[in-house]
Design an enzyme around this catalytic site. Structure first.
Site, mmCIF file in Angstrom:
data_model
loop_
_atom_site.group_PDB
_atom_site.id
_atom_site.type_symbol
_atom_site.label_atom_id
_atom_site.label_comp_id
_atom_site.label_asym_id
_atom_site.label_seq_id
_atom_site.Cartn_x
_atom_site.Cartn_y
_atom_site.Cartn_z
ATOM 1 N N SER A 28 1.251 7.292 6.655
ATOM 2 C CA SER A 28 0.535 6.459 7.626
ATOM 3 C C SER A 28 1.042 5.021 7.634
ATOM 4 O O SER A 28 1.247 4.410 6.583
ATOM 5 C CB SER A 28 -0.953 6.474 7.277
ATOM 6 O OG SER A 28 -1.652 5.639 8.165
ATOM 7 N N ILE A 78 -0.188 -6.015 6.952
ATOM 8 C CA ILE A 78 -0.380 -5.828 8.396
ATOM 9 C C ILE A 78 -1.858 -6.019 8.747
ATOM 10 O O ILE A 78 -2.200 -6.552 9.798
ATOM 11 C CB ILE A 78 0.082 -4.409 8.831
ATOM 12 C CG1 ILE A 78 1.541 -4.141 8.418
ATOM 13 C CG2 ILE A 78 -0.112 -4.206 10.337
ATOM 14 C CD1 ILE A 78 2.585 -4.978 9.065
ATOM 15 N N GLY A 79 -2.731 -5.568 7.862
ATOM 16 C CA GLY A 79 -4.170 -5.714 8.134
ATOM 17 C C GLY A 79 -4.697 -4.657 9.086
ATOM 18 O O GLY A 79 -5.672 -4.878 9.802
ATOM 19 N N LEU A 80 -4.030 -3.504 9.089
ATOM 20 C CA LEU A 80 -4.524 -2.326 9.826
ATOM 21 C C LEU A 80 -4.680 -2.569 11.322
ATOM 22 O O LEU A 80 -5.613 -2.082 11.954
ATOM 23 C CB LEU A 80 -5.836 -1.825 9.210
ATOM 24 C CG LEU A 80 -5.698 -1.388 7.741
ATOM 25 C CD1 LEU A 80 -7.044 -1.032 7.152
ATOM 26 C CD2 LEU A 80 -4.736 -0.216 7.605
ATOM 27 N N ASN A 106 -5.285 9.216 10.092
ATOM 28 C CA ASN A 106 -5.684 8.261 9.057
ATOM 29 C C ASN A 106 -6.819 7.404 9.629
ATOM 30 O O ASN A 106 -6.670 6.783 10.677
ATOM 31 C CB ASN A 106 -4.456 7.419 8.692
ATOM 32 C CG ASN A 106 -4.713 6.456 7.559
ATOM 33 O OD1 ASN A 106 -5.280 5.395 7.753
ATOM 34 N ND2 ASN A 106 -4.284 6.819 6.366
ATOM 35 N N CYS A 137 -6.759 0.352 1.469
ATOM 36 C CA CYS A 137 -5.856 -0.681 1.982
ATOM 37 C C CYS A 137 -6.106 -2.005 1.270
ATOM 38 O O CYS A 137 -7.225 -2.514 1.273
ATOM 39 C CB CYS A 137 -6.032 -0.883 3.475
ATOM 40 S SG CYS A 137 -4.881 -2.136 4.086
ATOM 41 N N GLY A 224 7.696 1.297 -1.556
ATOM 42 C CA GLY A 224 9.128 1.516 -1.743
ATOM 43 C C GLY A 224 9.460 1.987 -3.152
ATOM 44 O O GLY A 224 8.564 2.185 -3.984
HETATM 45 C C1 LIG Z 1 4.085 -1.368 6.910
HETATM 46 C C2 LIG Z 1 3.138 -0.412 6.253
HETATM 47 C C3 LIG Z 1 1.943 -0.062 6.885
HETATM 48 C C4 LIG Z 1 1.049 0.827 6.284
HETATM 49 N N1 LIG Z 1 -0.106 1.176 6.940
HETATM 50 C C5 LIG Z 1 -0.950 2.083 6.386
HETATM 51 C C6 LIG Z 1 -2.122 2.537 7.084
HETATM 52 O O1 LIG Z 1 -2.398 2.169 8.228
HETATM 53 N N2 LIG Z 1 -2.952 3.416 6.446
HETATM 54 C C7 LIG Z 1 -2.672 3.886 5.189
HETATM 55 O O2 LIG Z 1 -3.450 4.686 4.650
HETATM 56 N N3 LIG Z 1 -1.552 3.516 4.521
HETATM 57 C C8 LIG Z 1 -0.693 2.628 5.095
HETATM 58 N N4 LIG Z 1 0.453 2.271 4.405
HETATM 59 C C9 LIG Z 1 0.750 2.851 3.077
HETATM 60 C C10 LIG Z 1 1.740 4.021 3.169
HETATM 61 O O3 LIG Z 1 1.229 5.065 3.967
HETATM 62 C C11 LIG Z 1 2.083 4.573 1.765
HETATM 63 O O4 LIG Z 1 0.917 5.055 1.147
HETATM 64 C C12 LIG Z 1 2.709 3.532 0.848
HETATM 65 O O5 LIG Z 1 3.553 2.654 1.567
HETATM 66 C C13 LIG Z 1 3.490 4.158 -0.327
HETATM 67 O O6 LIG Z 1 4.553 4.969 0.132
HETATM 68 P P1 LIG Z 1 6.073 4.412 0.347
HETATM 69 O O7 LIG Z 1 6.432 3.636 -0.886
HETATM 70 O O8 LIG Z 1 6.913 5.624 0.565
HETATM 71 O O9 LIG Z 1 6.021 3.529 1.559
HETATM 72 C C14 LIG Z 1 1.359 1.379 4.998
HETATM 73 C C15 LIG Z 1 2.571 1.032 4.375
HETATM 74 C C16 LIG Z 1 3.464 0.153 4.972
HETATM 75 C C17 LIG Z 1 4.759 -0.166 4.266
#
Ligand SMILES: Cc1cc2nc3c(=O)[nH]c(=O)nc-3n(C[C@H](O)[C@H](O)[C@H](O)COP(=O)(O)O)c2cc1C
Length: 309
Positions: A28, A78-80, A106, A137, A224
């Site tokens: 998400s 981002i703040g959703l 989500n 979040c 990351g």
């Molecule tokens: C730019 C950005 C926006 C995200 N927005 C959401 C979100 O709207 N809802 C959510 O549950 N997680 C959100 N996440 C978290 C990711 O879904 C994920 O759980 C987290 O980044 C760890 O995985 P990764 O290291 O592969 O990115 C966001 C992550 C990033 C980087």
């Protein structure tokens, strides 16, 4: 999926009541509602799309700057930001439904009731195959992480949503807690079908020349490869301590990274930050898992196997 001889390779997985044709999802907030990626590959290749967090009303998000690169990762606040549930139902759902993939919505809310109302509205339009509840979040002042840091509050959100739907309910847990397994156990008691692990880690970066935080919000969420070993450890713990299927994520860039999560106990995996670096990342992870299943045997037996060695 077929092997070199044309034989089918079964990559399907069961996640609570949800059957995925393969275990590869996109996380998400890193894949929007799919449109930007549809030009790169057929979204129908994916096991499912976890859409950007959806609230009852549109949310504006935080002021800029709200993203910054860090060693082996990135910070975001981002703040959703999102256009709200009505926009999703009208504009994004028909697009996503045109692909043969699971839609995992989500959900975000400022109150327990708001989570339930978003789900009720989507249920009325048959607009999801499962719900992932973002109770983790780190970038919003209200709701978000507050719900995911306390087992009792996490359980309240799960129970309120459970009352609105028969579809799988998957709370997304925060890594910013002492015991992620305690929160997972409370979610299970409240009726969760699976859990997603993990959301981003609360973090910050300072601009040394300007002598102030880089993100306008101050804090952000770290994602990351930098977080992967911690995320793998959390998946391991929850697999060992709580009887619930797990969607593992956190720094998955390659199929080998995804296999770490699967061997630690994840039934499915989500590719997140990697999508910003390489839009084909999720498909490459899928091909690599397919290859591993061909060489190592059934996926179901691979899940959690590192615990048994
Ligand atoms: C730019 C950005 C926006 C995200 N927005 C959401 C979100 O709207 N809802 C959510 O549950 N997680 C959100 N996440 C978290 C990711 O879904 C994920 O759980 C987290 O980044 C760890 O995985 P990764 O290291 O592969 O990115 C966001 C992550 C990033 C980087």
């Amino acid at each position: 999926m077929h092997d070199a001889a044309g034989n089918a390779v079964d990559l399907s997985v069961q996640l609570g009541g949800l059957t995925l044709k393969n275990p590869v999802l996109v996380a998400s907030g890193t894949f929007g509602y799919g449109r930007e990626f549809a030009g790169f590959f057929d979204l129908g290749l994916l096991g499912g799309v976890m859409v950007k967090g959806i609230s009852l009303e549109p949310w504006e998000g935080n002021p800029l700057p709200r993203m910054v690169e860090t060693p082996a990762g990135m910070l975001n606040a981002i703040g959703l930001q999102n256009p709200g549930v009505e926009h999703y139902l009208k504009h994004d759902l028909p697009f996503l439904r045109s692909y043969d993939t699971r839609i995992i919505v989500n959900v975000i809310g400022r109150t327990v009731e708001e989570y339930a109302r978003v789900v009720a509205r989507i249920e009325a339009e048959d607009g999801a195959d499962a719900y992932e509840l973002n109770i983790s979040c780190p970038n919003v002042k209200e709701g978000g992480i507050a719900f995911g840091s306390d087992p009792a509050m996490a359980a309240q959100v799960v129970a309120a949503v459970r009352a609105e739907t028969e579809r799988p309910v998957i709370p997304k847990l925060s890594p910013n807690v002492t015991s992620v397994a305690a929160v997972a156990a409370a979610c299970r008691e409240a009726g969760a079908d699976a859990v997603s692990l993990v959301n981003t880690f609360l973090a910050m970066a300072i601009d040394v020349d300007a002598e102030r935080p880089i993100l306008a919000n101050g804090f952000g969420g770290l994602s990351g490869p930098a977080i992967r070993p911690i995320a793998v450890r959390m998946v391991w713990e929850v697999y060992r301590e709580v009887d619930l299927p797990i969607i593992g994520m956190g720094g998955i860039m390659t199929a080998r990274d995804a296999l770490e999560f699967i061997l630690a106990g994840a039934s499915a995996v989500a590719v997140g930050t990697a999508n910003f670096v390489n839009p084909y990342a999720a498909v490459e992870v899928l091909r690599g898992i397919e290859d591993a299943v061909r060489r190592r045997g059934p996926l179901a037996e691979m899940i959690g196997r590192a615990h048994r060695r």
